[in-house]
Design a protein around this motif. Structure first.
Motif, short mmCIF file in Angstrom:
data_model
loop_
_atom_site.label_atom_id
_atom_site.label_comp_id
_atom_site.label_asym_id
_atom_site.label_seq_id
_atom_site.Cartn_x
_atom_site.Cartn_y
_atom_site.Cartn_z
N GLN A 309 0.83 -1.20 0.00
CA GLN A 309 0.00 0.00 0.00
C GLN A 309 0.87 1.25 0.00
N GLY A 310 0.52 2.24 -0.83
CA GLY A 310 1.26 3.50 -0.89
C GLY A 310 0.98 4.36 0.33
N ASP A 381 13.59 -0.97 5.99
CA ASP A 381 13.63 -2.42 5.74
C ASP A 381 12.92 -2.78 4.44
N GLY A 382 13.11 -1.95 3.42
CA GLY A 382 12.55 -2.24 2.11
C GLY A 382 11.10 -1.87 1.94
N LYS A 383 10.48 -1.29 2.97
CA LYS A 383 9.07 -0.94 2.88
C LYS A 383 8.88 0.58 2.91
N GLU A 384 8.01 1.05 2.05
CA GLU A 384 7.71 2.48 1.98
C GLU A 384 6.94 2.91 3.22
N VAL A 385 7.45 3.95 3.91
CA VAL A 385 6.81 4.41 5.15
C VAL A 385 6.39 5.87 5.09
N GLY A 386 6.60 6.55 3.97
CA GLY A 386 6.18 7.94 3.86
C GLY A 386 6.79 8.62 2.66
N ASN A 387 6.30 9.85 2.38
CA ASN A 387 6.87 10.65 1.30
C ASN A 387 6.58 12.12 1.54
N ALA A 388 7.32 12.96 0.84
CA ALA A 388 7.13 14.41 0.97
C ALA A 388 7.50 15.09 -0.34
N LYS A 389 6.78 16.16 -0.67
CA LYS A 389 7.10 16.95 -1.87
C LYS A 389 8.51 17.50 -1.72
N THR A 390 9.31 17.38 -2.79
CA THR A 390 10.71 17.76 -2.63
C THR A 390 11.28 18.59 -3.76
#
Length: 550
Positions: A309-310, A381-390
């Motif tokens: 899940q994203g 650990d290879g799993k996506e945990v967040g993101n932010a505009k950069t």
């Protein structure tokens, strides 16, 4: 196998011939005992006949020489603590939880390239006349891996290469239990002979390090020669042999320049993609295709991060263990060139990720405009945990580009010794790719970035989305030459510094910004049309001489 695959590590690649040496007494392909009966490293069962390709009077062949590991893995670490110190090499045999480590004699260490003078490839006629015999370093990190018994991991672990660049600190190579690595035994030979024999041998000192018996370190195979024009369109064979030099993949420092034959082949089919060599009047180095770069088709599809899940965009401060550490290295491979009457200062620049997390930047297109919003993604650990505009990605419509660039990664400036800006380089945007290993011992280092599922892509004009990645332990090298270099038209002779800044506007999240700027002193001289540059050594190392990482 097509000829492009045969030549990938031949004309351009690692382990090229260094000098002539004697091969040991040859044997034919060994029999294949059962997995349980084998111990240690051994030559894998191989076909008695291998295929070579004939094109324009030359024969191209990889002898299909494999080393297999049974009942244990064989791991080699090449390290140095300072740039000016020699590289050390250790061998670790791993059987279950037991690890046995020994130091490889210094006389057998070829820097980050593997075991010195460890491999000899001899080509002869069927009546025994030797046509070619080359000795090269032995790398147990071949591009191709195949499983030889069911005891090992389901996928290979170790990198698919040996080698390093000027600022490499540590690399690892090896063969996993239950796997075989193909050794670089490529050769090219001008001959009209239709029947040949190739003998591939491991030297006695290196065989001793590897634990190979005296009667199990050599392999002789018959050679079947196929006309390449029967397989490929001859008008395009030269390009298929060498590939196209893509922007962002332009230098591999540890390689020797292309052979004269390779240059001829590229010239025959280069079109608008000629060799990135020094232009007329240039004192700079030759620029070469980087074989560490990820290639189409190399990306793994079973990484655990795929299909999860994203995450929703967030402005919250990400956790430190999900952040990269971006580091700027000093400029190197510095030279002057004159093109169409303009003097320029060319250089190579290198920024890397000291980890522990990968730098992952994705672009999302904004309508039909050739602009994307860039987001940095955070992994644990290879799993996506967040993101932010950069930041921003833009499509770069220019010869040898025609892909998307990230605008917020680095800046290159020529400054006075007091820090005042003199000029900027002609390139200030990037397509991020892991081109060179720097330190594969850092936490989170990716040994096989091509198999992480976080694939790098520069995209094309129609792209809706991009993902660009710089894994922990890896750097991205760009060579700034021609219009991308510093314009010296209004720059007087004297002492200056090349200032390289990674993450110049602070838009990327990282662990620390204390190591984001590097400087390299240069002394400009000469006259218009014939400018010169002197580059003082860095940490006791002259990076402007041919690379020698011993």
């Amino acid at each position: 196998m097509g000829i492009a695959a045969v030549l990938a590590f031949g004309l351009l690649g690692e382990g090229g011939a260094t000098h002539v040496a004697s091969a040991s007494t040859a044997t034919t392909a060994p029999a294949a005992p059962t997995a349980s009966a084998q111990h240690g490293l051994s030559i894998a069962p191989a076909a008695e006949t291998v295929t070579a390709y004939n094109y324009d009077g030359y024969v191209y062949l990889d002898s299909s020489f494999w080393l297999a590991a049974h009942n244990g893995s064989y791991e080699f670490w090449a390290k140095r603590t300072k740039l000016s110190e020699p590289t050390t090499l250790t061998k670790t045999v791993i059987r279950g939880t037991k690890r046995t480590t020994t130091k490889v004699p210094a006389s057998l260490v070829d820097g980050f390239n593997g075991l010195k003078d460890g491999l000899t490839v001899q080509v002869a006629t069927t009546d025994g006349k030797v046509l070619s015999k080359d000795t090269r370093s032995l790398c147990l990190g071949g591009m191709d891996r195949q499983r030889v018994d069911p005891t090992g991991r389901t996928e290979p672990v170790y990198p698919s290469f040996c080698g390093g660049a000027w600022f490499t600190k540590s690399t690892v190579f090896g063969v996993e239990q239950g796997w075989a690595a193909q050794v670089d035994a490529y050769f090219e030979l001008k001959t009209k002979r239709k029947n040949l024999v190739v003998t591939t041998s491991i030297s006695a000192p290196v065989a001793k390090v590897l634990g190979l018996p005296a009667n199990g370190r050599s392999l002789t195979q018959k050679v079947k020669i196929v006309d390449e024009c029967d397989t490929f369109d001859c008008a395009n064979v030269g390009e298929q042999l060498l590939g196209e030099p893509d922007e962002g993949f332009s230098t591999l420092a540890e390689e020797a320049p292309l052979t004269a034959r390779a240059q001829d082949l590229r010239a025959q089919s280069a079109g608008t993609h000629g060799t990135h060599g020094a232009e007329a009047g240039s004192t700079g180095p030759e620029h070469r295709v980087n074989l560490f770069a990820l290639r189409d088709g190399d990306h793994g599809g079973d990484h655990p991060s795929l299909g999860q899940q994203g995450t929703e965009p967030s402005t919250k401060k990400p956790a430190k263990d999900t952040l990269p550490d971006l580091v700027s290295m000093p400029a190197w491979e510095i030279g002057t060139e004159n093109e169409d009457g303009t003097d320029r200062l060319s250089f190579s620049a290198h920024e890397w990720n000291a980890g522990p997390a990968p730098l992952v930047v994705e672009g999302y297109r904004k309508g039909s405009a050739e602009v994307m919003d860039a987001h940095q993604f955070f992994y644990r650990d290879g799993k996506e945990v967040g993101n932010a505009k950069t930041g921003t990605m833009e499509y770069h419509d220019a010869p040898e580009h025609d892909h998307w660039h990230f605008l917020d990664f680095a800046s290159y400036e020529l400054v006075k010794t007091n820090g005042d800006l003199v000029t900027t380089s002609g390139k200030q945007s990037w397509c991020l790719v892991p081109t060179d290993p720097v330190d594969l011992s850092v936490p989170g280092a990716a040994w096989r970035p091509e198999a992480t599922g976080l694939d790098s892509s520069c995209g094309d004009r129609s792209a809706l989305w991009l993902r660009e990645v710089l894994p922990a332990g890896w750097g991205d090298t760009y060579s700034q030459y021609q219009t991308q270099a510093f314009d010296l038209t209004d720059v007087r002779n004297g002492t200056y510094q090349i200032k390289i800044t990674v993450n110049p506007n602070g838009a990327l999240h990282e662990r620390t910004k204390s190591n984001n700027i590097s400087y390299r002193t240069v002394v400009l001289g000469g006259k218009p049309g014939a400018r010169t540059v002197k580059v003082p050594a860095y940490e006791g190392v002259d990076t402007e001489t041919p690379l020698d990482l011993r």
